[in-house]
Design a protein around this motif. Structure first.
Motif, short mmCIF file in Angstrom:
data_model
loop_
_atom_site.label_atom_id
_atom_site.label_comp_id
_atom_site.label_asym_id
_atom_site.label_seq_id
_atom_site.Cartn_x
_atom_site.Cartn_y
_atom_site.Cartn_z
N ASN A 152 1.60 9.10 -3.80
CA ASN A 152 0.88 7.93 -3.29
C ASN A 152 1.21 7.80 -1.80
N THR A 153 0.20 7.87 -0.94
CA THR A 153 0.48 7.90 0.50
C THR A 153 1.01 6.58 1.03
N ASP A 154 0.63 5.46 0.42
CA ASP A 154 1.16 4.17 0.86
C ASP A 154 2.66 4.09 0.56
N GLU A 155 3.03 4.47 -0.66
CA GLU A 155 4.44 4.44 -1.04
C GLU A 155 5.26 5.42 -0.21
N ASP A 156 4.68 6.58 0.06
CA ASP A 156 5.36 7.59 0.85
C ASP A 156 5.63 7.09 2.27
N LEU A 157 4.67 6.36 2.84
CA LEU A 157 4.83 5.83 4.19
C LEU A 157 5.90 4.75 4.23
N VAL A 158 5.93 3.89 3.23
CA VAL A 158 6.96 2.84 3.15
C VAL A 158 8.35 3.48 3.10
N LYS A 159 8.49 4.50 2.27
CA LYS A 159 9.76 5.20 2.13
C LYS A 159 10.18 5.86 3.45
N ALA A 160 9.22 6.47 4.15
CA ALA A 160 9.53 7.13 5.41
C ALA A 160 9.98 6.13 6.47
#
Length: 216
Positions: A152-160
């Motif tokens: 999930n790109t939204d979740e991945d961005l939050v994590k980054a």
């Protein structure tokens, strides 16, 4: 700075090395804080201003992803040798991309056009694709089923962002904008740029060539 260098060296046309998704797209402007795209946005804004004031002439090639390069080295999330694939947001969203050779040909074409592309951002595209389309073509070309992970790109961005690592944040931003359906890396008009003067490969040809390179 590029603008002062062009003036002092009397360079007839400045081609900034952007070569990525559309950094002026509203979706890009919304999420790029803390990423390596921020300087590219600042340069794009400065070029617009300097061009309007007649201080320089420039042309920016906006090409989306380097599709052949990204398939051959795994940057797109497809690891051909290992028969593994990472789909982002289900691989359903469309994007456009180019081979390196096509980008080079477009630069040559833009230089020849000169006044038609003066102080403009030229959006180019060789093919349109989705992650699922590439996966299908890879499995067809290799006669193998790939192990697939969905991100999930939204979740991945939050994590980054939480990691505080600029490189991770930049990569997550790029993946979100390229594969999350933002429109920042989908250039319908780019598919027509140059018309019949520009030879375009098909997605299948690009994928088959990547398989040949990786499996050799």
């Amino acid at each position: 700075m590029p603008c002062s260098l062009q003036q002092s060296w009397r360079v007839p046309r400045f081609f900034p090395g952007e070569y990525t998704l559309d950094v002026t797209h509203p979706s890009t402007l919304e999420i790029t804080s803390g990423s390596g795209l921020v300087p590219k946005i600042a340069l794009a804004e400065r070029l617009e201003r300097e061009g309007r004031e007649g201080r320089i002439e420039w042309t920016t090639i906006v090409c989306g992803g380097f599709l052949d390069w990204g398939l051959q080295n795994g940057f797109t999330g497809f690891h051909i040798k290992e028969r593994k694939a990472t789909l982002r947001d289900g691989g359903k969203h469309m994007a456009t991309g180019c081979t390196l050779a096509f980008i080079a040909a477009c630069v040559v074409r833009a230089i020849a056009l000169r006044n038609e592309v003066k102080n403009k951002r030229v959006r180019i595209a060789e093919v349109r694709y989705s992650g699922l389309e590439i996966l299908h073509l890879l499995e067809e070309a290799t006669s193998a089923s790939f192990e697939v992970e969905d991100v999930n790109t939204d979740e991945d961005l939050v994590k980054a962002r939480k990691s505080g690592n600029m490189l991770k944040t930049t990569l997550a931003v790029l993946m979100r904008l390229n594969y999350g359906g933002s429109g920042a890396a989908y250039f319908e008009d780019g598919l027509e740029w140059g018309g019949k003067a520009m030879a375009r490969k098909t997605l299948k040809e690009i994928v088959d060539e990547a398989v040949e390179v990786c499996d050799t």
